[in-house]
Motif scaffolding. Structure first.
Motif, PDB file in Angstrom:
ATOM      1  N   VAL A   1       0.945  -1.279   0.169  1.00  0.00           N
ATOM      2  CA  VAL A   1      -0.017   0.166   0.167  1.00  0.00           C
ATOM      3  C   VAL A   1       0.983   1.289  -0.053  1.00  0.00           C
ATOM      4  N   ALA A   2       1.981   1.194   0.883  1.00  0.00           N
ATOM      5  CA  ALA A   2       2.703   2.414   1.003  1.00  0.00           C
ATOM      6  C   ALA A   2       3.377   2.841  -0.347  1.00  0.00           C
ATOM      7  N   ALA A   3       3.874   1.556  -1.101  1.00  0.00           N
ATOM      8  CA  ALA A   3       4.617   1.974  -2.432  1.00  0.00           C
ATOM      9  C   ALA A   3       3.694   2.297  -3.393  1.00  0.00           C
ATOM     10  N   SER A   4       2.504   1.873  -3.466  1.00  0.00           N
ATOM     11  CA  SER A   4       1.498   1.997  -4.351  1.00  0.00           C
ATOM     12  C   SER A   4       1.163   3.363  -4.393  1.00  0.00           C
ATOM     13  N   THR A   5       0.751   3.931  -3.034  1.00  0.00           N
ATOM     14  CA  THR A   5       0.078   5.295  -2.836  1.00  0.00           C
ATOM     15  C   THR A   5       1.073   6.290  -3.242  1.00  0.00           C
ATOM     16  N   ARG A   6       2.465   5.992  -3.188  1.00  0.00           N
ATOM     17  CA  ARG A   6       3.445   7.020  -3.481  1.00  0.00           C
ATOM     18  C   ARG A   6       3.883   7.062  -4.820  1.00  0.00           C
ATOM     19  N   GLY A   7       3.297   5.918  -5.507  1.00  0.00           N
ATOM     20  CA  GLY A   7       3.537   5.674  -7.124  1.00  0.00           C
ATOM     21  C   GLY A   7       5.044   5.349  -7.141  1.00  0.00           C
ATOM     22  N   ASP A   8       5.588   4.656  -6.208  1.00  0.00           N
ATOM     23  CA  ASP A   8       6.921   4.315  -6.250  1.00  0.00           C
ATOM     24  C   ASP A   8       7.228   2.918  -6.707  1.00  0.00           C
ATOM     25  N   ILE A   9       7.545   2.937  -8.229  1.00  0.00           N
ATOM     26  CA  ILE A   9       7.511   1.655  -8.877  1.00  0.00           C
ATOM     27  C   ILE A   9       8.761   0.637  -8.389  1.00  0.00           C
ATOM     28  N   LEU A  10       9.871   1.390  -8.157  1.00  0.00           N
ATOM     29  CA  LEU A  10      10.884   0.506  -7.650  1.00  0.00           C
ATOM     30  C   LEU A  10      10.742  -0.020  -6.385  1.00  0.00           C
ATOM     31  N   ALA A  11      10.078   0.688  -5.315  1.00  0.00           N
ATOM     32  CA  ALA A  11       9.590  -0.042  -3.931  1.00  0.00           C
ATOM     33  C   ALA A  11       8.557  -1.089  -4.169  1.00  0.00           C
ATOM     34  N   LEU A  12       7.512  -0.702  -5.445  1.00  0.00           N
ATOM     35  CA  LEU A  12       6.683  -2.087  -5.494  1.00  0.00           C
ATOM     36  C   LEU A  12       7.323  -3.122  -6.197  1.00  0.00           C
ATOM     37  N   MET A  13       8.395  -2.763  -6.852  1.00  0.00           N
ATOM     38  CA  MET A  13       9.196  -4.205  -7.487  1.00  0.00           C
ATOM     39  C   MET A  13      10.020  -5.094  -6.268  1.00  0.00           C
ATOM     40  N   GLU A  14      10.109  -4.252  -5.319  1.00  0.00           N
ATOM     41  CA  GLU A  14      10.748  -4.773  -4.064  1.00  0.00           C
ATOM     42  C   GLU A  14      10.083  -5.804  -3.307  1.00  0.00           C
ATOM     43  N   ILE A  15       8.656  -5.376  -3.242  1.00  0.00           N
ATOM     44  CA  ILE A  15       7.837  -6.031  -2.577  1.00  0.00           C
ATOM     45  C   ILE A  15       6.933  -7.113  -3.132  1.00  0.00           C
ATOM     46  N   LEU A  16       7.053  -7.087  -4.781  1.00  0.00           N
ATOM     47  CA  LEU A  16       6.394  -7.898  -5.399  1.00  0.00           C
ATOM     48  C   LEU A  16       7.486  -9.177  -5.962  1.00  0.00           C
ATOM     49  N   ASP A  17       7.274 -10.274  -5.686  1.00  0.00           N
ATOM     50  CA  ASP A  17       7.748 -11.570  -6.166  1.00  0.00           C
ATOM     51  C   ASP A  17       8.143 -11.307  -7.794  1.00  0.00           C
ATOM     52  N   PRO A  18       9.504 -11.682  -8.154  1.00  0.00           N
ATOM     53  CA  PRO A  18       9.493 -11.727  -9.644  1.00  0.00           C
ATOM     54  C   PRO A  18       8.554 -12.299 -10.544  1.00  0.00           C
ATOM     55  N   ASP A  19       8.089 -13.204  -9.997  1.00  0.00           N
ATOM     56  CA  ASP A  19       7.208 -14.046 -10.837  1.00  0.00           C
ATOM     57  C   ASP A  19       5.930 -13.875 -10.482  1.00  0.00           C
ATOM     58  N   VAL A  20       5.344 -12.859  -9.663  1.00  0.00           N
ATOM     59  CA  VAL A  20       4.127 -12.470  -9.126  1.00  0.00           C
ATOM     60  C   VAL A  20       2.952 -12.626 -10.174  1.00  0.00           C
ATOM     61  N   VAL A  21       1.758 -13.002  -9.942  1.00  0.00           N
ATOM     62  CA  VAL A  21       0.616 -13.170 -10.861  1.00  0.00           C
ATOM     63  C   VAL A  21      -0.379 -12.117 -10.372  1.00  0.00           C
ATOM     64  N   TRP A  22      -1.135 -11.362 -11.240  1.00  0.00           N
ATOM     65  CA  TRP A  22      -2.148 -10.576 -10.916  1.00  0.00           C
ATOM     66  C   TRP A  22      -3.504 -11.111 -11.429  1.00  0.00           C
ATOM     67  N   HIS A  23      -4.445 -11.433 -10.688  1.00  0.00           N
ATOM     68  CA  HIS A  23      -5.648 -11.779 -11.272  1.00  0.00           C
ATOM     69  C   HIS A  23      -6.696 -10.884 -10.810  1.00  0.00           C
ATOM     70  N   ALA A  24      -7.671 -10.704 -11.779  1.00  0.00           N
ATOM     71  CA  ALA A  24      -8.667  -9.786 -11.689  1.00  0.00           C
ATOM     72  C   ALA A  24     -10.043 -10.110 -12.175  1.00  0.00           C
ATOM     73  N   ASP A  25     -10.866  -9.761 -11.528  1.00  0.00           N
ATOM     74  CA  ASP A  25     -12.277 -10.301 -11.986  1.00  0.00           C
ATOM     75  C   ASP A  25     -13.435  -9.102 -12.006  1.00  0.00           C
ATOM     76  N   GLY A  26     -13.632  -8.637 -13.087  1.00  0.00           N
ATOM     77  CA  GLY A  26     -14.911  -7.409 -13.383  1.00  0.00           C
ATOM     78  C   GLY A  26     -15.902  -8.093 -13.959  1.00  0.00           C
TER      79      GLY A  26
END
Length: 313
Positions: free
Chosen positions: A199-224
């Motif tokens: 949340v902290a990295a997302s709200t700051r718009g800090d992509i590098l910090a996001l990359m640190e908290i995300l696993d290199p092979d992370v998968v994003w699933h979405a249902d609209g």
């Protein structure tokens, strides 16, 4: 799905009402949908009313069998509907806004916590495998009782549960990302810390910090569901997910909407809501392993959020 209160005259409540919360928990875990689970409960209640209660030695076991068989029948038709669904089909989330511990009785009624990730993995099982796994591994139902529910022998029910367990362990590895068997590999404190860092990295718009908290092979699933715009296919890799999240922040973080913490299917997650009314517009469940987010499950289809109460600012 809550238990009905005891009868006003001091008598014990009807067996169905006394077990309603438990039966609802079973149906939800078997179907991944509160809406479908409620339909099953209505049908089970009608069958209970028509039954000879004096001939039922164990009402809870009888009702478990009725609910399991109804869910078993519904899973076959549900699979066809979900295969034709627009984009990814994700289960309806269960959300709690309080961290208060449940009583032992409430925990027994609800069964072992089943994450949104695990419910998604269960979609890969056959109806019989799913029923055997859920009844035995989540609710500790014996194989003799499971056999009655599925019209199988106890040995066959045991084999179904064992095969389901193996498929659960291996199943999410076929979806991409690190295989966790649909379960978070982190303890609650580590899980919550990863969510807060996200949340902290997302709200700051800090992509590098996001990359640190995300696993290199992370998968994003979405249902609209074709109702709300969302990624129709899984998004793979930390860089792609980080860019997607940065774009969503621009859309989600407006003065009218807020992002709050909640327990999503028993694990730390997030709720996106309208501040004026508390109406939930999206739920985010995150799977964590080794301090990093390995999978995200985002439900924004309003038809899957209607059962949720308002988020208190």
């Amino acid at each position: 799905m809550t238990s009905a209160p005891a009868a006003a005259d001091g008598q014990e409540p009807d067996a169905f009402e006394a077990n309603r919360r438990y039966l609802g928990s079973v149906a939800y875990r078997l179907l991944g949908s509160f809406t479908d689970a409620e339909d099953v409960l209505q049908d089970a209640w009608l069958r209970w009313q028509a039954a000879d209660h004096d001939a039922v030695a164990d009402p809870r076991a009888f009702l478990t069998t009725v609910v399991t068989r109804l869910c078993y029948d519904q899973l076959g038709s549900a699979r066809a509907r979900r295969e034709a669904y627009y984009g990814e089909w994700l289960p309806e989330p269960s959300v709690s806004y309080a961290d208060a511990a449940d009583s032992p009785a409430e925990l027994a009624e609800r069964g072992e916590s089943v994450s949104l990730a695990l419910l998604t993995v269960l979609e890969q099982l056959t109806p019989a495998e799913r029923a055997a796994f859920v009844l035995h591994d989540v609710f500790a139902v014996g194989f003799d009782e499971i056999a009655d529910s599925l019209d199988r022998t106890p040995d066959a029910a045991r084999q179904l549960a064992s095969r389901a367990r193996r498929r659960v362990r291996d199943g999410d590895g076929r979806r991409g990302g690190r295989s966790t068997g649909g379960r978070s590999g982190a303890d609650p404190a580590e899980h919550r810390q990863a969510v807060e860092a996200f949340v902290a990295a997302s709200t700051r718009g800090d992509i590098l910090a996001l990359m640190e908290i995300l696993d290199p092979d992370v998968v994003w699933h979405a249902d609209g569901g074709g109702i709300v715009r969302a990624a129709a296919r899984p998004v793979l890799g930390a860089w792609n997910v980080a860019r997607l999240v940065s774009g969503l922040v621009t859309k989600w973080f407006t003065p009218e909407f807020g992002l709050g913490s909640a327990l999503v299917n028993g694990e730390p997650g997030l709720v996106w809501y309208e501040k004026a009314t508390g109406t939930v517009g999206g739920v985010v469940a995150l799977t964590v392993a080794d301090g990093r987010i390995t999978e995200a499950f985002v439900v924004v289809n309003p038809e899957k959020l209607g059962h949720l109460g308002p988020m208190e600012p």
